[in-house]
Design an enzyme around this catalytic site. Structure first.
Site, PDB file in Angstrom:
ATOM      1  N   ASP A  66       0.865  -1.186   0.000  1.00  0.00           N
ATOM      2  CA  ASP A  66       0.000   0.000   0.000  1.00  0.00           C
ATOM      3  C   ASP A  66       0.900   1.233   0.000  1.00  0.00           C
ATOM      4  O   ASP A  66       1.661   1.451   0.936  1.00  0.00           O
ATOM      5  CB  ASP A  66      -0.895  -0.036   1.252  1.00  0.00           C
ATOM      6  CG  ASP A  66      -1.779   1.188   1.347  1.00  0.00           C
ATOM      7  OD1 ASP A  66      -2.344   1.565   0.321  1.00  0.00           O
ATOM      8  OD2 ASP A  66      -1.889   1.762   2.436  1.00  0.00           O
ATOM      9  N   THR A  99      -3.274   5.091  -3.919  1.00  0.00           N
ATOM     10  CA  THR A  99      -2.197   5.857  -3.258  1.00  0.00           C
ATOM     11  C   THR A  99      -0.858   5.640  -3.964  1.00  0.00           C
ATOM     12  O   THR A  99      -0.031   6.542  -3.995  1.00  0.00           O
ATOM     13  CB  THR A  99      -2.070   5.437  -1.778  1.00  0.00           C
ATOM     14  OG1 THR A  99      -2.074   4.017  -1.697  1.00  0.00           O
ATOM     15  CG2 THR A  99      -3.204   5.977  -0.962  1.00  0.00           C
ATOM     16  N   THR A 100      -0.639   4.447  -4.537  1.00  0.00           N
ATOM     17  CA  THR A 100       0.602   4.205  -5.277  1.00  0.00           C
ATOM     18  C   THR A 100       0.521   4.915  -6.622  1.00  0.00           C
ATOM     19  O   THR A 100       1.473   5.573  -7.049  1.00  0.00           O
ATOM     20  CB  THR A 100       0.824   2.687  -5.492  1.00  0.00           C
ATOM     21  OG1 THR A 100       0.572   2.019  -4.271  1.00  0.00           O
ATOM     22  CG2 THR A 100       2.228   2.393  -5.930  1.00  0.00           C
ATOM     23  N   ASP A 401      -9.031  -0.188   2.306  1.00  0.00           N
ATOM     24  CA  ASP A 401      -9.014   0.297   0.919  1.00  0.00           C
ATOM     25  C   ASP A 401     -10.295  -0.098   0.185  1.00  0.00           C
ATOM     26  O   ASP A 401     -10.860   0.701  -0.564  1.00  0.00           O
ATOM     27  CB  ASP A 401      -7.800  -0.277   0.165  1.00  0.00           C
ATOM     28  CG  ASP A 401      -6.537   0.540   0.435  1.00  0.00           C
ATOM     29  OD1 ASP A 401      -6.613   1.436   1.296  1.00  0.00           O
ATOM     30  OD2 ASP A 401      -5.500   0.296  -0.199  1.00  0.00           O
TER      31      ASP A 401
END
Length: 533
Positions: A66, A99-100, A401
């Site tokens: 994550d 988020t990545t 998530d």
């Protein structure tokens, strides 16, 4: 005379000369730092991405892919790289997933900006072009999106499982995705259907079992056991529950002082007073019909003493102590009761009612379950299991998530394809738009379009495919009008990604592009770092 005229322009040039070297160096250092942070998380993008093992100073080990967690745990010193950490945090709070993606995208934009700066284009011109490209991208994505209804549970489950597929616990996505969807749908308030507060979903972790044993509980779950001191009850039917924020223990003096008692009779009197004080409190509690007490953790003095537990056990009142302060709001909302801050305010109308409160054995430890709550608030509890702490923590992060993805769909009810399809389509349409624009602007927009290809390129690279061949074929498919063609990393080829059920909420993509662009524009505008002692 000629010599004089020749020397004049040189003099004026010397006067107007400004040393831009330092500004360029600072900008370059910032861009390199941002790119380094992006390169650190790039290999963990996508379903075939690698995981990172993070070892903290305290010796704790975390295994995750994550982006927000990786960057959060990294000890970043350079201010521009810190902005990348903040970027992933803001994507986490805005959308929860991607988020990545957002950091990789920002890294790619920084790379093209470095090339443009090297060509001598002014940072403000680049910044304005990025802003226009970003606004255009959001419009293109919105046009591509497919509307979705909350009654269409399958679509919601598909998007949640797409989010889970890139996680360590991806093999459990068939269990966790429907669980996340049901949890979010159960807490939606009909009066405010657009807003979901994830604080209404409590995730309780309990070591033991496997991730397969994860389930939702219609009621309340505490990861702690009932107080067994003095043989109090551990199961209570037709429970009347009070949440108290005061202590059932003898009062202390306001200021730190010691009282010296030299006489036995005096000592006896003090103990008798303490007993009467506690008994008086317990009689008041019992008088309202309350038979289960949830006691908030206290830092000033003991919330309960052995003596008070003894009397509570005699009065057949079940005691659960050390309820965390930040759990109180959730507990009171679920039980539909009011927290009681003082014994004087202890009244029957402030109690919550449930059919059953019992302690259940689970793995090594015990948990407390409250079920059959009367007029239960719109909340839900999820009990997450895992064979070891690493899997347990990662399962919780992955579930968070998935919950965020469903929340995105509730607030903005559109789905788009995943697998690099939207990025390639954006790149194609922006490239065509750049040809219409004039001057530097068109050149900058073209670079923005090229930077977006980093997502499909990285997806292919992480899956062990040939990235150049895959991205070229993907461009070709999109040029033929197949806007939903994306990289299918399982089959290792280009397929219609919507039919493969690889979908994501529109909000995740639009938020990623907007936030990445804003961050890059901010870094571009910085021309000096001033350290203040």
């Amino acid at each position: 005379m000629a010599a004089v005229t020749a020397s004049r322009p040189r003099a004026s040039k010397a006067e107007s000369f400004v040393d831009n070297k330092r500004k360029e160096d600072i900008r370059s250092a910032n861009i390199n730092a941002g790119r380094a942070a992006a390169d650190a998380v790039r290999p963990s993008l996508g379903p075939k991405g690698m995981d990172k093992m993070i070892s903290t100073a305290s010796g704790e080990v975390i295994i995750t892919n994550d982006g927000a967690t990786i960057l959060n745990k990294m000890d970043v010193l350079q201010p521009a790289a810190k902005m990348m950490v903040e970027l992933s945090k803001s994507q986490d709070s805005a959308a929860g997933d991607g988020t990545t993606t957002v950091v990789v995208l920002a890294g790619a934009l920084l790379r093209v900006c470095q090339t443009l700066l090297g060509s001598g284009i002014h940072p403000t011109v680049i910044s304005d072009a990025l802003h226009k490209s970003c606004a255009k991208s959001v419009d293109i994505l919105t046009a591509m999106a497919v509307p979705v209804e909350l009654t269409d549970r399958d679509s919601l489950v598909k998007s949640a499982s797409t989010s889970l597929n890139s996680k360590v616990v991806s093999q459990y996505s068939t269990l966790l995705a429907p669980l996340a969807v049901d949890a979010v749908l159960s807490v939606i308030d009909p009066e405010k259907p657009e807003i979901v507060d994830l604080r209404d979903i409590k995730i309780v972790k309990k070591l033991g079992g496997t991730v397969d044993d994860t389930h939702t509980v219609n009621g309340l779950v505490f990861g702690k056991k009932v107080s067994h001191a003095a043989g109090g009850p551990t199961r209570m039917e037709n429970a009347k529950i009070a949440v108290i924020q005061f202590q059932i223990s003898p009062p202390k003096t306001d200021i730190e002082q010691s009282i010296v008692v030299s006489d036995y009779t005096q000592m006896d009197r003090i103990l008798k007073e303490e007993r009467n004080y506690i008994l008086g409190m317990i009689k008041k509690i019992k008088g309202t019909g309350c038979n289960v007490l949830l006691i908030q953790k206290s830092i000033l003095r003991d919330a309960v003493t052995d003596l008070s537990l003894h009397y509570l056990a005699k009065a057949k009142i079940m005691v659960i102590k050390d309820v965390e302060r930040d759990e109180i709001e959730f507990v009171t909302k679920t039980l539909n009761c009011l927290p009681i801050a003082n014994i004087e305010h202890f009244r029957a109308e402030k109690l919550g009612y449930a059919d059953l409160v019992e302690e259940a054995s689970l793995g090594d430890g015990k948990i407390l379950k409250i079920t059959g709550i009367k007029d239960m608030g719109r909340t839900t509890s999820v009990l997450v299991r895992g064979s070891n702490q690493l899997v347990l923590d990662e399962a919780e992060r992955s579930l968070h998530d998935a919950l965020c993805v469903v929340r995105c769909l509730v607030s903005k009810r559109f789905l788009i394809a995943g697998g690099g399809a939207p990025e390639i389509e954006l790149s194609r349409q922006l490239g065509a738009w750049a040809k219409v624009l004039h001057g530097m602007e068109g050149y900058c927009v073209k670079s923005f379009a090229e930077a977006l290809e980093v997502i499909p390129y990285t997806l292919a690279e992480n899956a062990g495919l040939n990235p150049i061949a895959i991205v070229t074929e993907l461009r070709n498919k999109h040029a033929q009008g197949e806007i939903n063609s994306g990289i299918n990393v399982r089959k290792g080829q280009i397929t219609n990604i919507l039919e493969e059920n690889v979908v994501q909420p529109l909000l995740v993509s639009t938020s990623a592009i907007t936030l990445a662009t804003e961050c890059v524009r901010m870094i571009l505008k910085i021309d000096d770092i001033v350290t203040v002692r």
